[in-house]
Design a protein around this motif. Structure first.
Motif, short mmCIF file in Angstrom:
data_model
loop_
_atom_site.label_atom_id
_atom_site.label_comp_id
_atom_site.label_asym_id
_atom_site.label_seq_id
_atom_site.Cartn_x
_atom_site.Cartn_y
_atom_site.Cartn_z
N ARG A 64 0.83 -1.20 0.00
CA ARG A 64 0.00 0.00 0.00
C ARG A 64 0.87 1.26 0.00
N GLU B 69 0.70 3.68 -3.20
CA GLU B 69 0.04 4.97 -2.97
C GLU B 69 0.96 6.13 -3.30
N ARG B 70 2.24 6.02 -3.00
CA ARG B 70 3.11 7.17 -3.24
C ARG B 70 3.37 7.40 -4.73
N ARG C 225 0.05 8.85 -6.05
CA ARG C 225 -0.12 10.25 -5.65
C ARG C 225 0.79 11.17 -6.46
N PHE D 102 -0.88 11.70 -9.78
CA PHE D 102 -1.99 12.64 -9.68
C PHE D 102 -1.49 14.08 -9.57
N GLU D 103 -0.45 14.29 -8.81
CA GLU D 103 0.13 15.63 -8.70
C GLU D 103 0.59 16.13 -10.06
N ILE E 298 -6.36 1.52 -4.62
CA ILE E 298 -5.62 2.69 -4.15
C ILE E 298 -5.82 3.86 -5.10
N VAL F 146 -7.27 7.45 -3.90
CA VAL F 146 -6.52 8.69 -4.06
C VAL F 146 -7.25 9.65 -4.99
N GLU G 34 -9.26 12.59 -3.75
CA GLU G 34 -8.58 13.81 -3.31
C GLU G 34 -8.26 14.74 -4.47
N TYR G 35 -8.48 14.28 -5.70
CA TYR G 35 -8.15 15.08 -6.88
C TYR G 35 -9.37 15.12 -7.81
#
Length: 351
Positions: free
Chosen positions: A160, A164-165, A168, A171-172, A200, A204, A207-208
């Motif tokens: 995870r 996830e990193r 993320r 997404f950034e 995941i 995530v 959040e976006y």
């Protein structure tokens, strides 16, 4: 400000293209008020042939002291690829927690794609590949070698935290680009690790809300990168799938000789590593015809991450201007007859 760069020329054309690129990096550094000091380490396949290892003992401790690593390529026709990869590339990526492999694919103006109907700027996407676990985790083994019942076990690892990193980070990137993210897995057949990955991404994504998410299986993604490459923006994928998809991205954008990459850590204790994607290309090594532009673009990514965006733009813009100029020198992979030296000399003039 002086940046301390570890130069790992490696093997084959990696030596040629990085040695051609470093003077350009020093030039833009001088023009923008900072300096670059490169320390060259002659590690790689020749070191393996002579000493039985790709790097000497304590190599990673020496690399850790640098601000960044600039790598050429690793690979030798007389050494199995898994030996060179596991002896140098993977230890660097994992020890320094370089969990992001960022690989842009851009069709520059003046470059012809093998796909009909695409012009400069039509193809512009970036793949965020998980770089420290997944299918390239060193978990498995072989038993009963040489017997009829010989077997091999190769396990993929998806955590995870690791998933996830990278998700993320992708997404950034999408929020800073065109706001579209494509998630590539094979969760219909791999119902554990890949389903965790999909879960995941779904979490995530909440959040976006401004990012549009597309979900593709890797076989469909491979087809669509050829069928509709202009529709992709940010792609996030596992270690293996990202590795494969980025080679497709490189070739539909004109040449492997134009494909840069960054292996990025978010741990300030460690350096990130920058390298062209093309490999050591032993078939043309020593002929002076290797395309240095992927190495130059990788160096631009390095300068950007070091906090020197103006210098990075200068390198990138020089490459773009050269490719857009029909009278500029080109290496054979781009249909020209010029060599590495002529291409870099032209870039130097443009800088």
């Amino acid at each position: 400000m002086t940046y301390d760069i570890a130069h790992l020329p490696g093997d084959g054309i990696g030596v040629e293209v990085t040695e051609a690129t470093l003077p350009l990096v020093e030039r833009v550094a001088d023009d923008h008020g900072f300096s670059v000091e490169a320390t060259t380490y002659g590690w790689g396949s020749e070191h393996y042939i002579e000493h039985g290892s790709m790097m000497p003992e304590g190599a990673l401790d020496r690399l850790a002291d640098h601000d960044a690593i600039f790598l050429g390529a690793v690979g030798h026709p007389d050494i199995p690829d898994h030996v060179t990869l596991r002896g140098m590339m993977l230890p660097i990526r994992k020890t320094f927690d370089q969990f992001v492999c960022e690989r842009p694919s851009v069709l520059f103006e003046g470059v012809e794609s093998p796909l009909r109907g695409y012009e400069g700027g039509d193809i512009d996407f970036v793949v965020y590949r998980e770089n420290t676990e997944g299918e390239y985790a060193d978990i498995g083994g072989r038993e009963h070698r040489g017997h009829e019942h010989e077997l091999a076990v190769q396990s993929a690892v998806f955590t995870r935290h690791g998933t996830e990193r990278i998700v993320r980070a992708a997404f950034e990137a999408a929020t800073e680009r065109d706001g579209k993210l494509t998630n590539v897995t094979k969760s219909n057949a791999q119902a554990y690790g890949m389903v965790l990955w999909d879960d995941i991404v779904e979490g995530v994504a909440e959040e976006y809300p401004a990012v549009t998410v597309e979900r593709l299986l890797v076989d469909a993604a491979s087809m669509d990168l050829i069928r509709r490459p202009d529709e992709f923006d940010v792609v996030v994928a596992s270690n293996l799938f990202g590795d494969i998809l980025t080679d497709i991205g490189a070739i539909v954008s004109g040449s492997m000789g134009l494909a840069p990459s960054a292996n990025v850590t978010h741990d300030e204790r460690y350096p990130s590593m920058y390298e062209p994607v093309h490999g050591s290309a032993p078939d043309i090594a020593g002929q002076g015809v290797a395309n240095p532009l992927a190495a130059v673009l990788s160096a631009a990514m390095m300068l950007e991450d070091l906090g020197e965006p103006a210098a990075a733009d200068a390198l990138h813009d020089a490459v773009a201007a050269q490719l857009a100029d029909p009278g500029a020198p080109r290496t054979p992979d781009l249909g020209g007859e010029s060599g590495t030296e002529a291409v870099t000399a032209d870039l130097r003039d443009r800088l």
